[in-house]
Design a protein around this motif. Structure first.
Motif, PDB file in Angstrom:
ATOM      1  N   ALA A   1       0.847  -1.195   0.000  1.00 48.11           N
ATOM      2  CA  ALA A   1       0.000   0.000   0.000  1.00 48.11           C
ATOM      3  C   ALA A   1       0.883   1.246   0.000  1.00 48.11           C
ATOM      4  O   ALA A   1       1.805   1.364   0.815  1.00 48.11           O
ATOM      5  N   LEU A   2       0.612   2.156  -0.924  1.00 48.15           N
ATOM      6  CA  LEU A   2       1.350   3.410  -1.029  1.00 48.15           C
ATOM      7  C   LEU A   2       0.370   4.558  -1.185  1.00 48.15           C
ATOM      8  O   LEU A   2      -0.664   4.421  -1.846  1.00 48.15           O
ATOM      9  N   ASN A   3       0.703   5.684  -0.588  1.00 51.57           N
ATOM     10  CA  ASN A   3      -0.118   6.875  -0.756  1.00 51.57           C
ATOM     11  C   ASN A   3       0.258   7.612  -2.039  1.00 51.57           C
ATOM     12  O   ASN A   3       1.421   7.597  -2.471  1.00 51.57           O
ATOM     13  N   SER A   4      -0.738   8.272  -2.629  1.00 53.90           N
ATOM     14  CA  SER A   4      -0.515   9.128  -3.788  1.00 53.90           C
ATOM     15  C   SER A   4      -1.123  10.492  -3.503  1.00 53.90           C
ATOM     16  O   SER A   4      -2.282  10.596  -3.098  1.00 53.90           O
ATOM     17  N   THR A   5      -0.335  11.538  -3.711  1.00 56.69           N
ATOM     18  CA  THR A   5      -0.725  12.889  -3.329  1.00 56.69           C
ATOM     19  C   THR A   5      -1.004  13.751  -4.549  1.00 56.69           C
ATOM     20  O   THR A   5      -0.275  13.700  -5.545  1.00 56.69           O
ATOM     21  N   GLY A   6      -2.066  14.539  -4.462  1.00 55.99           N
ATOM     22  CA  GLY A   6      -2.374  15.517  -5.489  1.00 55.99           C
ATOM     23  C   GLY A   6      -2.655  16.865  -4.855  1.00 55.99           C
ATOM     24  O   GLY A   6      -3.072  16.944  -3.691  1.00 55.99           O
TER      25      GLY A   6
END
Length: 401
Positions: free
Chosen positions: A138-143
């Motif tokens: 699981a990895l976070n993705s930022t916008g």
């Protein structure tokens, strides 16, 4: 389709790794077998030299079998979606809500040297991929959602996604706008969602060190690791159209962001206009700076090679893709000595796509979104933001440098 050439004298700028300059010859054809030692003969159709599937070597990599004139493009799109996301039935991920959607001054979220006091909203999604029965990666993705300037002519119905690709200071959490592209788009009147590569910038993970080959062992174990690269954009589009009230989504990006801007519209027709900058070329062009996710022998590329992606991005009559390449780009996908071959794949795409595909080659020897690129992007945004965007695209001629 129309090739928009902004030709000119090439500066003698080294090409990444290969020491290429525009005034030198280059054995430029890859034969599909991943041999970099022998120059292949020119292809009869894009990416059709050879169907070999050997491992890549040097500046050539193996690539998919030849395209056929009777391709069922909708079926190809469905197969591509299933290969990337593994949900079955050609379904895209359905999630919308990010884990976080927080409004604050830009400087609170990291480094934003262009406008530290600007108010932006940070969105964070979690991408989870099951590797085996006992392990989920699981990895976070930022916008970052940056609103249009108050003084600009406002188009509140359109969201422009800007993907920044492989930023060199990979562990620097920032709203990356060193070229001023986001501010420029805001000034044109567009809200912008800035997305970043997995493991880079605000998605940095200390133990993984911004190295996309990290995903290779998981990919070889059967995990759909391309989701980390592409699902964040799908979720951003879901959120924009489903919750934020936008009616249209356009997309642009540089380098790895240009590659992402090539991939997404191929399988998500909700992105009606795409403008990738220095993001790809067909696999029979010799190249030296592929990253793991871009390689021509990837499983997704065996279903839809790059020429196929160009068709799919402009498949429907109301859609358009304007590819931007730099004449002497020192990093990626230069156009020197390649204008005829670029025109050839444009012509082939035109036989398959009902929408608009064109390539604009702009003068320049820097790997940035240049003033010439912005002229092309602005013309495309103006045309396809109109209510009658099914009409032929305007010729931008030779963009200013």
């Amino acid at each position: 389709a129309k090739l928009l050439l902004a030709a000119g004298l090439c500066a003698a700028v080294p090409h990444a790794a290969a020491k290429y300059t525009c005034d030198e010859p280059w054995p430029d054809f890859c034969n599909g077998t991943a041999s970099s030692a022998v120059e292949a003969q020119p292809p009869q159709l894009p990416e059709t030299c050879n169907s070999g599937l050997a491992r890549r070597a040097g500046s050539c990599s193996a690539y998919a079998p030849p395209l056929q004139p009777d391709v069922d493009w909708l079926a190809v799109r469905g197969q591509l979606v299933d290969a990337i996301f593994r949900l079955g039935g050609g379904r895209l991920p359905a999630g919308e809500e990010p884990l976080e959607f927080k409004e604050a001054p830009c400087s609170e979220f990291g480094d934003c040297p262009e406008a530290p006091g600007a108010i932006v909203r940070r969105a964070v999604w979690e991408i989870s991929v099951r590797v085996n029965a006992s392990f989920v990666l699981a990895l976070n993705s930022t916008g970052f959602l940056s609103p249009a300037a108050d003084s600009a002519p406002l188009d509140r119905e359109t969201l422009v996604i800007y993907h920044s690709g492989h930023y060199p200071s990979c562990d620097r959490c920032a709203i990356f706008d060193d070229d001023g592209v986001i501010q420029w788009l805001n000034g044109l009147g567009y809200d912008v969602m800035h997305l970043q590569m997995p493991l880079f910038m605000c998605n940095y993970v200390e133990s993984m060190r911004c190295d996309h080959s990290f995903f290779k062992e998981f990919e070889e174990a059967g995990a759909p690791t391309m989701r980390f690269f592409l699902e964040p954009v799908v979720l951003a589009v879901n959120f924009a159209l489903g919750k934020l009230g936008y009616k249209r989504v356009f997309m642009t990006g540089l380098s790895g962001g240009g590659w992402t801007t090539t991939m997404l519209p191929a399988f998500d027709p909700r992105i009606s206009l795409s403008m990738p900058v220095a993001g790809s070329m067909p696999c029979d062009f010799r190249h030296t700076s592929w990253d793991f996710e871009q390689l021509c022998d990837q499983s997704w590329a065996q279903i839809a090679n790059y020429t196929s992606l160009y068709v799919l991005a402009a498949l429907e009559p109301s859609r358009a893709s304007v590819q931007i390449l730099h004449q002497a780009d020192p990093c990626c996908f230069h156009a020197c000595h390649r204008h005829k071959r670029i025109a050839d794949y444009n012509a082939w795409v035109a036989t398959q796509a009902a929408g608009h595909f064109s390539t604009s080659v702009t003068d320049g020897d820097r790997h940035i979104v240049s003033l010439a690129d912005r002229a092309v992007i602005a013309a495309a945004l103006e045309h396809w933001s109109s209510s009658d965007a099914t009409q032929p695209a305007p010729s931008t001629g030779r963009p200013p440098v």
